[in-house]
Design a protein around this motif. Structure first.
Motif, PDB file in Angstrom:
ATOM      1  N   ARG A 143       0.081   3.056  -7.636  1.00 11.40           N
ATOM      2  CA  ARG A 143       0.114   3.424  -9.048  1.00 11.40           C
ATOM      3  C   ARG A 143       1.338   2.774  -9.685  1.00 11.40           C
ATOM      4  N   ASN A 159      -8.248   1.625  -4.899  1.00 11.80           N
ATOM      5  CA  ASN A 159      -7.521   2.749  -5.496  1.00 11.80           C
ATOM      6  C   ASN A 159      -6.217   2.285  -6.159  1.00 11.80           C
ATOM      7  N   SER A 183       0.831  -1.200   0.000  1.00 14.76           N
ATOM      8  CA  SER A 183       0.000   0.000   0.000  1.00 14.76           C
ATOM      9  C   SER A 183       0.868   1.254   0.000  1.00 14.76           C
ATOM     10  N   ASN A 184       0.398   2.262  -0.745  1.00 21.65           N
ATOM     11  CA  ASN A 184       1.029   3.590  -0.799  1.00 21.65           C
ATOM     12  C   ASN A 184       2.412   3.585  -1.430  1.00 21.65           C
ATOM     13  N   ARG A 226      -3.733  -0.774  -1.028  1.00 21.90           N
ATOM     14  CA  ARG A 226      -4.441   0.472  -1.323  1.00 21.90           C
ATOM     15  C   ARG A 226      -3.481   1.516  -1.889  1.00 21.90           C
ATOM     16  N   ASP A 227      -4.039   2.339  -2.767  1.00 23.09           N
ATOM     17  CA  ASP A 227      -3.338   3.538  -3.222  1.00 23.09           C
ATOM     18  C   ASP A 227      -1.981   3.203  -3.839  1.00 23.09           C
TER      19      ASP A 227
END
Length: 750
Positions: A220, A259, A182-183, A217-218
């Protein structure tokens, strides 16, 4: 010397807080006071070994070193920055005497043999994988280094893992994969950043993934290329009979997500069951944009299922992607989404069996909310499919302005369609609020029947055993649909269609394929139970010199039950004549026009029972000339000269010697067997009849079957009748005879 060194010291805290550039500036300031130089001259010389007016390394503020030297250091100083000079891993490190626990990860933390911890000074949140030991040389296995970088970013609370240009070899196997966190974003430098699966990696589940127990999560992933290297993985075997998942060869797979963005990533070549899989009915928010896919089949099952993009959850966007495969690779699905609240737009797929597949899910709720627009789908077998999930319906679907080309003769599948409902026999949920507008659908022509295809070939087909409510199919161009241009209703006559509008469509050369069952060879076909439908303003044509389609519009009581169905203002054209307008008497049509003739009886033309024929000639015998005639039996007026026909019992075809006097809709009588038939299509010398022959015709004379009429009304008035008061019985009898004759003249009595 020691005193001079002490005067140059900078606090460790100041260096750590400043970061690399800040530390350089701070140390440059110190040097300015020590050397009397300007800021520009000093900063210009920072870190320049052996050059400039001053050098931090030369002055002893920054100590050049290698990673190996730092790890071997026994007495580091907290007063200096250490400049690591290893190629690709350059950077400033500070000794942190308070840290005795951090683990050496090569990139951010180095641990010496004496237990000293050196910390890299970071100016940005980007972590370069080469700091952590990745080589990107196309030879070294960089998988562990990439994972160390991701883990380090995650430990900091997030950041971006940066892969500079190069080819990074990775070695996924079984459950072993690069774990996303995540992140933590993954960023490359475009097509020059390549993550490549090593030769003979064997079976593996995925290249990038995560544990399904922990949500990711989150994240890209952007601007890089993933090469799954199927040509050189000769030890893999995609075996669909296996019960585990460690052979699927996904490129990116997450089963618990929120996300997630994958943008400007090239998957070339891709080879697994799916390239991208984001699959959890309770997950949400996935965006796939500006990606490129080229599928190359891996070793194993010769026809394994696969998709380029497979999304399940809520809120999906797939836009501006290019998805490609050679037809020989048997690529199955370009884009598949489940769950709804999705937009699929401006994508191009070429060579996949199915361009886009939409399906509801048990978590779709009362809204599926799917929009598919402006996509181009080429060389496919099925363009766009949509349907329910079990009993959970699919709702609020808009499919608009897509361009679809079907290579049906290349793929040789049992079903081919432009836009159609789909699913298994257990997917029976209702369809509601479906809009299909402005699409262009073009098939390849198929004139030879093949064993793998019967009636399952639709331009637009809502044909499953389901209910359909509020369906609009308008302004589409459908060309060369092998069997049916637009079909509404199931073969088994299961399900109810309510509030259907089919309007403004252009349907060209539908039904040209010689399907075993002729019932489905139509421009527009309604089946099952239909409650409320409007079929209007459509243009249906057959452009072949000898007509090949059969029905223009078929709404026949044999096919179902039709209530409040209106068929009007449709234009039907062919070159030679035909396309059978086969519509139930229960269907509302335009009011039959009143036909006119100059004299009676007509010498030509076909007259349908119930029509009105008005006589327009000027000669009137007052009280005797009828105003017109009502047709009491359908038929064709005139005389056929020298026409003979041949046909077999049980077939609806008659081959004639001369078609120049014949037209569709004419009624003819075949002398052999006294068979009365209507012409519904003419193709060359072959005449298609409305019913099969019950007796053989062998060069049998053919004539027109004349219509029957009944006169009504009369033109003009009879002279006045004198008062009969006081007349004798004989005079009254004479007068009554005159009245009866007048009634005969007016057609009231025979």
């Amino acid at each position: 010397m020691e005193e001079q060194k002490d005067s140059k010291k900078m606090s460790r805290r100041k260096l750590l807080a400043a970061g690399a550039a800040g530390a350089a500036a701070a140390m440059a300031g110190a040097m300015m006071s020590a050397t009397g130089g300007s800021a520009a001259s000093v900063l210009g010389a920072v870190y320049r070994e052996g050059g400039g007016t001053a050098s931090l390394t030369g002055a002893g503020y920054v100590v050049p070193s290698t990673i190996e030297e730092l790890r071997a250091m026994t007495a580091p100083s907290a007063d200096y920055a250490y400049l690591v000079t290893n190629a690709g891993q350059e950077g400033h490190f500070i000794y942190d005497p308070a840290d005795t626990a951090s683990i050496d990860n090569t990139g951010l933390v180095l641990v010496s043999s004496s237990g000293a911890r050196f910390k890299r000074l970071l100016e940005t949140p980007y972590l370069n994988v080469k700091w952590f030991g990745a080589k990107g040389d196309g030879v070294t296995d960089d998988m562990a280094a990439i994972q160390r970088t991701i883990d380090a970013a995650s430990a900091r609370g997030g950041g971006t893992v940066f892969l500079p240009q190069g080819t990074y070899i990775v070695s996924p196997s079984g459950q072993n994969r690069i774990m996303l966190r995540s992140n933590v974003d993954i960023l490359g430098e475009g097509g020059g950043t390549v993550i490549k699966v090593k030769d003979n990696a064997g079976d593996y589940g995925m290249v990038f993934g995560a544990s399904s127990a922990t949500p990711v999560r989150d994240v890209r992933m952007s601007h890089l290329r993933i090469d799954q290297n199927p040509a050189n993985n000769l030890t893999c075997n995609i075996d669909s009979s296996r019960t585990d998942s460690y052979y699927w060869q996904f490129a990116v797979a997450l089963y618990n997500y929120e996300n997630i963005v994958i943008d400007h990533v090239t998957f070339d070549p891709a080879c697994g069951n799916n390239t991208i899989t984001l699959n959890n009915v309770t997950s949400r928010n996935a965006v796939i944009t500006n990606c490129r896919f080229r599928f190359v089949r891996a070793l194993g099952d010769p026809d394994y299922d696969n998709s380029a993009i497979y999304l399940n959850g809520r809120s999906h966007t797939v836009a501006n992607c290019l998805i490609y495969a050679e037809p020989s690779q048997k690529a199955r699905g370009a884009i598949e989404t489940h769950g709804g609240t999705s937009v699929i737009s401006d994508n191009i797929s070429d060579g996949y069996y199915t361009g886009i597949n939409l399906q509801a899910s048990e978590a779709s709720g009362v809204h599926s909310d799917m929009t598919v627009t402006n996509n181009t789908i080429s060389n496919a077998n099925q363009g766009i499919q949509f349907g329910p999930q079990l009993q959970y319906g699919i709702q609020n679907v808009v499919i608009s302005n897509n361009t679809i080309h079907l290579a049906n003769s290349v793929h040789q599948r049992t079903l081919t369609s432009g836009i159609a409902t789909a699913g298994s026999s257990s997917d029976v949920g209702p369809h509601e609020n479906i809009t299909i507008t402005g699409n262009t659908i073009v098939f390849e022509e198929e004139f030879t029947r093949r064993a793998s295809l019967n009636e399952g070939a639709y331009g637009i087909g809502l044909y499953r055993n389901c209910d359909y409510t509020n369906v609009l199919i308008s302004d589409n161009l459908i060309r060369n649909a092998p069997v049916t241009g637009i079909r509404m209703g199931s073969t088994a006559k299961v399900g109810v269609s309510t509030n259907i509008k089919i309007s403004g469509n252009m349907i060209v050369n539908a039904g040209h394929y010689p399907a075993t069952s002729e019932l489905y060879r139509a421009g527009i076909l309604l089946r099952s139970t239909v409650n409320g439908a409007d079929i209007s303003g459509n243009y249906i044509s057959d452009t072949y010199d000898e007509a090949k389609g059969l029905f223009s519009i078929r709404v026949n009581d044999f096919d179902g039950t039709f209530t409040n169905v209106t068929v009007k203002n449709n234009l039907i054209t062919t070159k030679q004549g035909g396309l059978w307008f086969n519509v139930s008497p229960s269907v509302h049509l335009e009011a039959p026009p009143a036909k006119t003739v100059v004299s009676f009886p007509p010498t030509s033309g076909t007259y349908i029972q119930g029509e009105i024929v008005l006589v327009t000639g000027l000669s009137v015998d007052a009280g005797k000339t009828p105003a017109g005639f009502k047709v009491t039996a359908t038929g064709t007026a005139g005389t056929l000269t020298g026409v003979t026909g041949t046909g077999a019992v049980g077939t609806p075809y008659l081959v004639v010697n001369d078609v120049s006097q014949l037209q569709p809709e004419q009624w003819i009588r075949i002398e052999q067997g006294n068979q009365l038939r209507r012409i519904v299509r003419i193709s060359g010398l072959e005449v298609r009849l409305n019913a099969s022959l019950t007796a053989i015709a062998a060069s049998s004379p053919v004539t027109f079957a004349a219509p029957s009429y009944m006169a009504f009304g009369s033109i003009g008035k009879l002279p006045a009748v004198a008062d009969t008061s006081g007349s004798t019985l004989a005079e009254l009898e004479t007068e009554m005879n005159r009245v009866k004759q007048a009634l005969r003249d007016y057609g009231i009595l025979s």
